[in-house]
Design an enzyme around this catalytic site. Structure first.
Site, PDB file in Angstrom:
ATOM      1  N   ASP A  41      11.898 -15.787  16.581  1.00  0.00           N
ATOM      2  CA  ASP A  41      13.026 -16.070  17.488  1.00  0.00           C
ATOM      3  C   ASP A  41      13.604 -14.819  18.145  1.00  0.00           C
ATOM      4  O   ASP A  41      14.261 -14.908  19.179  1.00  0.00           O
ATOM      5  CB  ASP A  41      14.154 -16.782  16.725  1.00  0.00           C
ATOM      6  CG  ASP A  41      13.716 -18.120  16.164  1.00  0.00           C
ATOM      7  OD1 ASP A  41      12.611 -18.565  16.505  1.00  0.00           O
ATOM      8  OD2 ASP A  41      14.479 -18.712  15.382  1.00  0.00           O
TER       9      ASP A  41
ATOM     10  N   ARG B 224       3.769 -20.476  15.988  1.00  0.00           N
ATOM     11  CA  ARG B 224       3.878 -19.639  14.793  1.00  0.00           C
ATOM     12  C   ARG B 224       2.527 -19.391  14.121  1.00  0.00           C
ATOM     13  O   ARG B 224       2.452 -18.603  13.169  1.00  0.00           O
ATOM     14  CB  ARG B 224       4.818 -20.308  13.766  1.00  0.00           C
ATOM     15  CG  ARG B 224       6.244 -20.362  14.190  1.00  0.00           C
ATOM     16  CD  ARG B 224       7.227 -20.239  13.051  1.00  0.00           C
ATOM     17  NE  ARG B 224       6.946 -20.989  11.865  1.00  0.00           N
ATOM     18  CZ  ARG B 224       7.786 -21.879  11.305  1.00  0.00           C
ATOM     19  NH1 ARG B 224       8.955 -22.133  11.883  1.00  0.00           N
ATOM     20  NH2 ARG B 224       7.479 -22.483  10.188  1.00  0.00           N
TER      21      ARG B 224
ATOM     22  N   ARG C 136       0.823  -1.227   0.000  1.00  0.00           N
ATOM     23  CA  ARG C 136       0.000   0.000   0.000  1.00  0.00           C
ATOM     24  C   ARG C 136       0.851   1.269   0.000  1.00  0.00           C
ATOM     25  O   ARG C 136       0.494   2.246  -0.650  1.00  0.00           O
ATOM     26  CB  ARG C 136      -0.958  -0.020   1.188  1.00  0.00           C
ATOM     27  CG  ARG C 136      -2.015  -1.096   0.981  1.00  0.00           C
ATOM     28  CD  ARG C 136      -3.254  -0.879   1.762  1.00  0.00           C
ATOM     29  NE  ARG C 136      -4.266  -1.833   1.301  1.00  0.00           N
ATOM     30  CZ  ARG C 136      -5.348  -2.143   1.973  1.00  0.00           C
ATOM     31  NH1 ARG C 136      -5.573  -1.580   3.143  1.00  0.00           N
ATOM     32  NH2 ARG C 136      -6.212  -3.007   1.473  1.00  0.00           N
TER      33      ARG C 136
HETATM   34  O1  F6P Z   1      13.114 -19.506  12.892  1.00  0.00           O
HETATM   35  C1  F6P Z   1      11.826 -19.718  13.320  1.00  0.00           C
HETATM   36  C2  F6P Z   1      11.650 -21.137  13.774  1.00  0.00           C
HETATM   37  O2  F6P Z   1      10.314 -21.339  14.160  1.00  0.00           O
HETATM   38  C3  F6P Z   1      12.600 -21.582  14.890  1.00  0.00           C
HETATM   39  O3  F6P Z   1      12.163 -21.176  16.153  1.00  0.00           O
HETATM   40  C4  F6P Z   1      12.601 -23.074  14.701  1.00  0.00           C
HETATM   41  O4  F6P Z   1      13.802 -23.650  15.199  1.00  0.00           O
HETATM   42  C5  F6P Z   1      12.516 -23.220  13.217  1.00  0.00           C
HETATM   43  O5  F6P Z   1      11.933 -22.036  12.718  1.00  0.00           O
HETATM   44  C6  F6P Z   1      11.694 -24.394  12.748  1.00  0.00           C
HETATM   45  O6  F6P Z   1      11.808 -24.474  11.359  1.00  0.00           O
HETATM   46  P1  F6P Z   1      10.824 -25.274  10.417  1.00  0.00           P
HETATM   47  O7  F6P Z   1       9.519 -24.534  10.399  1.00  0.00           O
HETATM   48  O8  F6P Z   1      11.500 -25.281   9.112  1.00  0.00           O
HETATM   49  O9  F6P Z   1      10.632 -26.626  11.044  1.00  0.00           O
END
Ligand code: F6P
Length: 322
Positions: free
Chosen positions: A127, A256, A25
């Protein structure tokens, strides 16, 4: 700038969509033609550009994940892969690329800028281990998800007089573990930055038991030398040392997946706008991050060659509060 592309790379982080939206945007409002690249550097190598207008990024602000998809590309780590990426950018007549991601992604952005291509990075990883930004997009949401889980596990732990080892993400960095341990009132925290052996953890568990505590919560970072699995292996053999009955929960990718918090949406919006401002100033080869609460740029070279340090005073604080 006339044609600008944006991609998300590495592990997804809640707030990436808000950053994409802000880049698109603020770019279109400058009269630029904006593109998304599907599936990170892998998609870039394969020329997966999609034109994106202001309306195409409607309705994504509150959604976790990334509408563009993400990937960890092995091919892009090679010189050949990077040449292919530059070729694809040139074939699409792209003037600049915005890379939303963490350490690996910004190392990729730096590689492209060393080839002479104009790139701006946006600090995003759950992280919080990226130099050049005190907070990265996604950390706050991931932390709150970990915290909610710890609060819940504490309740069931208390009902059964149990101890829980709770493993949180963070690769080689203990930020998420330490902050969730402080915020969740854990009895102990095991992080990669401070070596803690199983005997020390067993002592903490025993003391909590002897004090008559109804639960004992140990937050463990996945990257610690003794992660949850290794600690559990030790405790299975030395069960008598603990007092408590022990359970293990590995939170993993659930951290996540959430909807971005207000903090992450605002941070992502600010950094996304900061990226197009940097491009408009003709500033490239930099990461846009949050420094002293302000949107600032740091050369990618500095970002990739420096490791962000965890504030160990906070580790001491966690111990004192137990
Ligand atoms: O870098 C972010 C992260 O979630 C880390 O905390 C974790 O070690 C890694 O990615 C896991 O990676 P993937 O999603 O490839 O398993």
């Amino acid at each position: 700038m006339k044609r600008v592309a944006v991609l998300t790379s590495g592990g997804d982080a809640p707030g990436m969509n808000a950053a994409i939206r802000a880049v698109i945007r603020t770019g279109t409002s400058r009269g630029w033609e904006m593109f998304g690249v599907k599936l990170g550097y892998e998609g870039l190598i394969n020329g997966k550009f999609v034109p994106l207008g202001a309306r195409d990024v409607g309705g994504i602000l509150n959604r976790g994940g990334t509408m563009l998809g993400s990937a960890r590309s092995k091919e892009f780590m090679t010189e050949d892969g990077q040449r292919k990426a530059i070729r694809a950018l040139n074939e699409n007549a792209t003037d600049a690329l915005v890379v939303i991601g963490g350490n690996g992604s910004q190392a990729g952005a730096y590689a492209l800028s060393k080839w002479g291509f104009p790139v701006v990075g946006i600090a995003s990883t759950i992280d919080n281990d990226l130099a050049g930004s005190e907070m990265t997009i996604g950390v706050d949401t991931a932390l709150n998800i970990a915290l909610e889980s710890i609060d819940r596990l504490k309740i069931t732990a208390s009902s059964h007089q149990r101890a829980f080892l709770i493993e949180v993400m963070g690769r080689g960095c203990g930020y998420l573990a330490l902050m969730s341990a402080i915020a969740g009132g854990a009895e102990a925290c095991v992080i990669p930055e401070v070596e803690t052996n199983p005997e020390e953890v067993a002592d903490i568990l025993r003391k909590a038991y002897d004090k008559g505590k109804a639960h004992c919560i140990i937050v463990v970072a996945e990257g610690a030398k003794y992660n949850a699995q290794k600690l559990d292996d030790y405790f299975q053999e030395h069960h008598e040392r603990l007092g408590f009955d022990l359970r293990v929960t590995i939170l993993g990718h659930v951290q996540r997946g959430g909807e971005p918090s207000a903090f992450d949406r605002i941070l992502a919006s600010r950094l996304g706008a900061g990226a197009t401002e940097a491009l408009a100033r003709g500033e490239t080869g930099v990461l846009v991050g949050l420094l002293k609460s302000e949107v600032k740029t740091t050369p990618l070279e500095e970002v990739v060659n420096n490791k962000k340090k965890l504030d160990l005073a906070l580790f001491e604080l966690q111990r004192r509060l137990d």
